[in-house]
Design a protein around this motif. Structure first.
Motif, PDB file in Angstrom:
ATOM      1  N   LEU A   9       0.826  -1.206   0.000  1.00 39.87           N
ATOM      2  CA  LEU A   9       0.000   0.000   0.000  1.00 39.87           C
ATOM      3  C   LEU A   9       0.862   1.258   0.000  1.00 39.87           C
ATOM      4  CD1 LEU A   9      -2.745   1.407   0.170  1.00 39.87           C
ATOM      5  CD2 LEU A   9      -2.626   1.143   2.658  1.00 39.87           C
ATOM      6  N   VAL A  10       1.923   1.258   0.797  1.00 35.53           N
ATOM      7  CA  VAL A  10       2.816   2.417   0.854  1.00 35.53           C
ATOM      8  C   VAL A  10       3.506   2.624  -0.482  1.00 35.53           C
ATOM      9  CG1 VAL A  10       4.931   3.313   1.911  1.00 35.53           C
ATOM     10  CG2 VAL A  10       3.137   2.330   3.358  1.00 35.53           C
ATOM     11  N   LEU A  11       4.014   1.558  -1.084  1.00 40.70           N
ATOM     12  CA  LEU A  11       4.681   1.678  -2.389  1.00 40.70           C
ATOM     13  C   LEU A  11       3.703   2.165  -3.454  1.00 40.70           C
ATOM     14  CD1 LEU A  11       7.135   1.339  -4.245  1.00 40.70           C
ATOM     15  CD2 LEU A  11       6.486  -1.076  -4.507  1.00 40.70           C
ATOM     16  N   CYS A  43       6.325   7.193 -17.690  1.00 39.86           N
ATOM     17  CA  CYS A  43       7.481   6.443 -17.199  1.00 39.86           C
ATOM     18  C   CYS A  43       7.185   5.878 -15.804  1.00 39.86           C
ATOM     19  CB  CYS A  43       8.739   7.289 -17.201  1.00 39.86           C
ATOM     20  SG  CYS A  43       8.729   8.711 -16.116  1.00 39.86           S
ATOM     21  N   VAL A  44       6.465   6.617 -14.977  1.00 38.15           N
ATOM     22  CA  VAL A  44       6.130   6.139 -13.633  1.00 38.15           C
ATOM     23  C   VAL A  44       4.946   5.172 -13.693  1.00 38.15           C
ATOM     24  CG1 VAL A  44       5.735   6.810 -11.242  1.00 38.15           C
ATOM     25  CG2 VAL A  44       6.958   8.362 -12.758  1.00 38.15           C
ATOM     26  N   VAL A  45       4.088   5.320 -14.687  1.00 34.15           N
ATOM     27  CA  VAL A  45       3.017   4.341 -14.896  1.00 34.15           C
ATOM     28  C   VAL A  45       3.646   2.968 -15.163  1.00 34.15           C
ATOM     29  CG1 VAL A  45       1.188   3.638 -16.497  1.00 34.15           C
ATOM     30  CG2 VAL A  45       1.264   5.989 -15.650  1.00 34.15           C
ATOM     31  N   LEU A  46       4.654   2.934 -16.012  1.00 35.18           N
ATOM     32  CA  LEU A  46       5.355   1.680 -16.286  1.00 35.18           C
ATOM     33  C   LEU A  46       6.014   1.136 -15.024  1.00 35.18           C
ATOM     34  CD1 LEU A  46       7.008   2.595 -19.703  1.00 35.18           C
ATOM     35  CD2 LEU A  46       5.031   1.103 -19.336  1.00 35.18           C
ATOM     36  N   LEU A  47       6.683   1.999 -14.285  1.00 37.15           N
ATOM     37  CA  LEU A  47       7.318   1.577 -13.033  1.00 37.15           C
ATOM     38  C   LEU A  47       6.284   1.010 -12.064  1.00 37.15           C
ATOM     39  CD1 LEU A  47       9.878   4.444 -12.330  1.00 37.15           C
ATOM     40  CD2 LEU A  47      10.368   2.132 -13.128  1.00 37.15           C
ATOM     41  N   SER A  48       5.102   1.594 -12.056  1.00 32.61           N
ATOM     42  CA  SER A  48       4.043   1.106 -11.162  1.00 32.61           C
ATOM     43  C   SER A  48       3.722  -0.358 -11.437  1.00 32.61           C
ATOM     44  CB  SER A  48       2.780   1.950 -11.318  1.00 32.61           C
ATOM     45  OG  SER A  48       3.002   3.271 -10.917  1.00 32.61           O
ATOM     46  N   GLY A  49       3.618  -0.698 -12.699  1.00 29.72           N
ATOM     47  CA  GLY A  49       3.370  -2.094 -13.048  1.00 29.72           C
ATOM     48  C   GLY A  49       4.546  -2.990 -12.721  1.00 29.72           C
ATOM     49  N   TRP A  50       5.738  -2.549 -13.076  1.00 35.14           N
ATOM     50  CA  TRP A  50       6.923  -3.370 -12.857  1.00 35.14           C
ATOM     51  C   TRP A  50       7.228  -3.571 -11.377  1.00 35.14           C
ATOM     52  CZ3 TRP A  50       9.907   0.071 -16.790  1.00 35.14           C
ATOM     53  CH2 TRP A  50       9.576  -0.313 -18.092  1.00 35.14           C
ATOM     54  N   LEU A  51       7.015  -2.556 -10.563  1.00 41.24           N
ATOM     55  CA  LEU A  51       7.397  -2.627  -9.157  1.00 41.24           C
ATOM     56  C   LEU A  51       6.288  -3.115  -8.241  1.00 41.24           C
ATOM     57  CD1 LEU A  51       9.343   0.766  -8.819  1.00 41.24           C
ATOM     58  CD2 LEU A  51      10.283  -1.515  -9.273  1.00 41.24           C
ATOM     59  N   SER A  52       5.027  -2.890  -8.622  1.00 43.37           N
ATOM     60  CA  SER A  52       3.926  -3.164  -7.700  1.00 43.37           C
ATOM     61  C   SER A  52       3.048  -4.346  -8.091  1.00 43.37           C
ATOM     62  CB  SER A  52       3.025  -1.928  -7.591  1.00 43.37           C
ATOM     63  OG  SER A  52       3.720  -0.871  -7.019  1.00 43.37           O
ATOM     64  N   PRO A  54       0.206  -6.380 -10.779  1.00 44.19           N
ATOM     65  CA  PRO A  54      -0.957  -5.985 -11.571  1.00 44.19           C
ATOM     66  C   PRO A  54      -2.023  -5.208 -10.797  1.00 44.19           C
ATOM     67  CG  PRO A  54      -1.018  -8.340 -11.114  1.00 44.19           C
ATOM     68  CD  PRO A  54       0.312  -7.837 -10.620  1.00 44.19           C
ATOM     69  N   VAL A  55      -2.341  -5.602  -9.592  1.00 44.40           N
ATOM     70  CA  VAL A  55      -3.425  -4.934  -8.855  1.00 44.40           C
ATOM     71  C   VAL A  55      -2.968  -3.591  -8.303  1.00 44.40           C
ATOM     72  CG1 VAL A  55      -4.983  -5.088  -6.876  1.00 44.40           C
ATOM     73  CG2 VAL A  55      -4.572  -7.105  -8.303  1.00 44.40           C
ATOM     74  N   TRP A  56      -1.888  -3.612  -7.518  1.00 46.06           N
ATOM     75  CA  TRP A  56      -1.382  -2.366  -6.932  1.00 46.06           C
ATOM     76  C   TRP A  56      -0.854  -1.429  -8.008  1.00 46.06           C
ATOM     77  CZ3 TRP A  56      -2.844  -1.162  -2.253  1.00 46.06           C
ATOM     78  CH2 TRP A  56      -3.141  -2.170  -1.341  1.00 46.06           C
ATOM     79  N   GLY A  57      -0.242  -1.990  -9.050  1.00 48.11           N
ATOM     80  CA  GLY A  57       0.245  -1.171 -10.154  1.00 48.11           C
ATOM     81  C   GLY A  57      -0.897  -0.496 -10.900  1.00 48.11           C
ATOM     82  N   PHE A  58      -1.981  -1.261 -11.140  1.00 46.91           N
ATOM     83  CA  PHE A  58      -3.164  -0.687 -11.780  1.00 46.91           C
ATOM     84  C   PHE A  58      -3.684   0.490 -10.959  1.00 46.91           C
ATOM     85  CE2 PHE A  58      -7.648  -0.080 -12.412  1.00 46.91           C
ATOM     86  CZ  PHE A  58      -7.853  -0.267 -13.767  1.00 46.91           C
ATOM     87  N   LEU A  59      -3.815   0.279  -9.655  1.00 44.14           N
ATOM     88  CA  LEU A  59      -4.350   1.331  -8.785  1.00 44.14           C
ATOM     89  C   LEU A  59      -3.420   2.540  -8.720  1.00 44.14           C
ATOM     90  CD1 LEU A  59      -5.820  -0.893  -5.941  1.00 44.14           C
ATOM     91  CD2 LEU A  59      -7.087   0.411  -7.676  1.00 44.14           C
ATOM     92  N   PHE A  93       3.401  -5.206 -16.316  1.00 43.63           N
ATOM     93  CA  PHE A  93       3.718  -6.258 -15.349  1.00 43.63           C
ATOM     94  C   PHE A  93       3.737  -7.631 -15.999  1.00 43.63           C
ATOM     95  CE2 PHE A  93       2.169  -9.689 -12.677  1.00 43.63           C
ATOM     96  CZ  PHE A  93       3.202  -9.758 -11.753  1.00 43.63           C
ATOM     97  N   TYR A  94       2.647  -8.003 -16.661  1.00 40.67           N
ATOM     98  CA  TYR A  94       2.515  -9.381 -17.138  1.00 40.67           C
ATOM     99  C   TYR A  94       3.531  -9.746 -18.208  1.00 40.67           C
ATOM    100  CZ  TYR A  94      -1.492 -10.573 -14.317  1.00 40.67           C
ATOM    101  OH  TYR A  94      -2.305 -10.864 -13.254  1.00 40.67           O
ATOM    102  N   ILE A  95       3.920  -8.826 -19.040  1.00 44.13           N
ATOM    103  CA  ILE A  95       4.894  -9.161 -20.075  1.00 44.13           C
ATOM    104  C   ILE A  95       6.309  -9.139 -19.509  1.00 44.13           C
ATOM    105  CG2 ILE A  95       5.854  -8.457 -22.308  1.00 44.13           C
ATOM    106  CD1 ILE A  95       2.979  -7.519 -22.985  1.00 44.13           C
ATOM    107  N   ALA A  96       6.593  -8.182 -18.634  1.00 46.36           N
ATOM    108  CA  ALA A  96       7.949  -8.053 -18.090  1.00 46.36           C
ATOM    109  C   ALA A  96       8.283  -9.104 -17.045  1.00 46.36           C
ATOM    110  CB  ALA A  96       8.142  -6.663 -17.490  1.00 46.36           C
ATOM    111  N   ARG A  97       7.309  -9.787 -16.505  1.00 46.26           N
ATOM    112  CA  ARG A  97       7.591 -10.727 -15.415  1.00 46.26           C
ATOM    113  C   ARG A  97       8.408 -11.933 -15.853  1.00 46.26           C
ATOM    114  NH1 ARG A  97       2.143 -13.980 -13.750  1.00 46.26           N
ATOM    115  NH2 ARG A  97       1.702 -14.832 -15.795  1.00 46.26           N
ATOM    116  N   ARG A  98       8.610 -12.080 -17.148  1.00 44.86           N
ATOM    117  CA  ARG A  98       9.478 -13.161 -17.627  1.00 44.86           C
ATOM    118  C   ARG A  98      10.932 -12.926 -17.226  1.00 44.86           C
ATOM    119  NH1 ARG A  98       6.780 -16.868 -21.171  1.00 44.86           N
ATOM    120  NH2 ARG A  98       4.830 -15.928 -21.845  1.00 44.86           N
ATOM    121  N   GLY A  99      11.242 -11.690 -16.836  1.00 44.90           N
ATOM    122  CA  GLY A  99      12.529 -11.423 -16.218  1.00 44.90           C
ATOM    123  C   GLY A  99      13.643 -10.921 -17.106  1.00 44.90           C
ATOM    124  N   THR A 100      13.544 -11.040 -18.400  1.00 40.26           N
ATOM    125  CA  THR A 100      14.625 -10.554 -19.250  1.00 40.26           C
ATOM    126  C   THR A 100      14.348  -9.120 -19.681  1.00 40.26           C
ATOM    127  OG1 THR A 100      13.661 -11.249 -21.350  1.00 40.26           O
ATOM    128  CG2 THR A 100      14.957 -12.902 -20.147  1.00 40.26           C
TER     129      THR A 100
END
Length: 164
Positions: A9-11, A43-52, A54-59, A93-100
């Motif tokens: 929630l804080v992030l 750029c921060v929208v993308l970071l939201s998905g990558w760091l948080s 799907p749910v928290w990133g969406f919000l 989030f979903y595409i980047a989670r493959r890790g490369t």
């Protein structure tokens, strides 16, 4: 290691605030008759998905971007912005989670295409398809800027071991 809900929630709250600020500080109005604007909040929208995730990133992405629309007086865009920016974070989030890094780059590209298509369709609903096409070059420029800066910021965060 599972991050507890308070940390999530804080992030997400921090990212929403940064999305809002990044969007508001870099606001460039769209050409008339459209009533939108071009910004660097993606750029921060993308970071939201990558760091948080799907749910928290969406919000985080949706609330932060919609809040910027509210504060800046672009109220007609609030529902579309919430959905479009939230979906961008989910796609990232979903595409980047493959890790490369190849998948991270692909995730940023596809997320930005969601933004371009989403605003094109929303503007077409409001103003018609021909008028909506006026905004596509600006959306593409915004998408490119978000793509590049998002990847650069993520690289810095990874080098700085942000998870620590």
């Amino acid at each position: 290691m599972r991050v507890n809900k308070t940390k999530q929630l804080v992030l997400a709250s921090l990212l929403a605030a940064i999305v809002c600020i990044a969007t508001m500080v870099t606001k460039f109005p769209s050409p008339p008759p459209l009533k939108g604007y071009i910004n660097l909040g993606d750029c921060v929208v993308l970071l939201s998905g990558w760091l948080s995730g799907p749910v928290w990133g969406f919000l985080a992405a949706g609330i932060g971007s919609a809040l910027a629309d509210l504060i800046l007086g672009y109220t007609v865009y609030i529902p579309a912005t919430f959905l479009i920016k939230g979906l961008m974070a989910v796609v990232a989030f979903y595409i980047a989670r493959r890790g490369t890094w190849s998948f991270r780059i692909l995730s940023a590209l596809l997320a930005e295409l969601v933004m371009v298509a989403g605003y094109y369709l929303f503007d077409a609903f409001l103003y018609g398809f021909a008028t909506s096409a006026i905004n596509v070059p600006g959306s593409l420029m915004q998408g490119f800027a978000g793509f590049v800066t998002g990847l650069i910021l993520m690289r810095f965060l990874e080098k700085g071991n942000w998870k620590r």
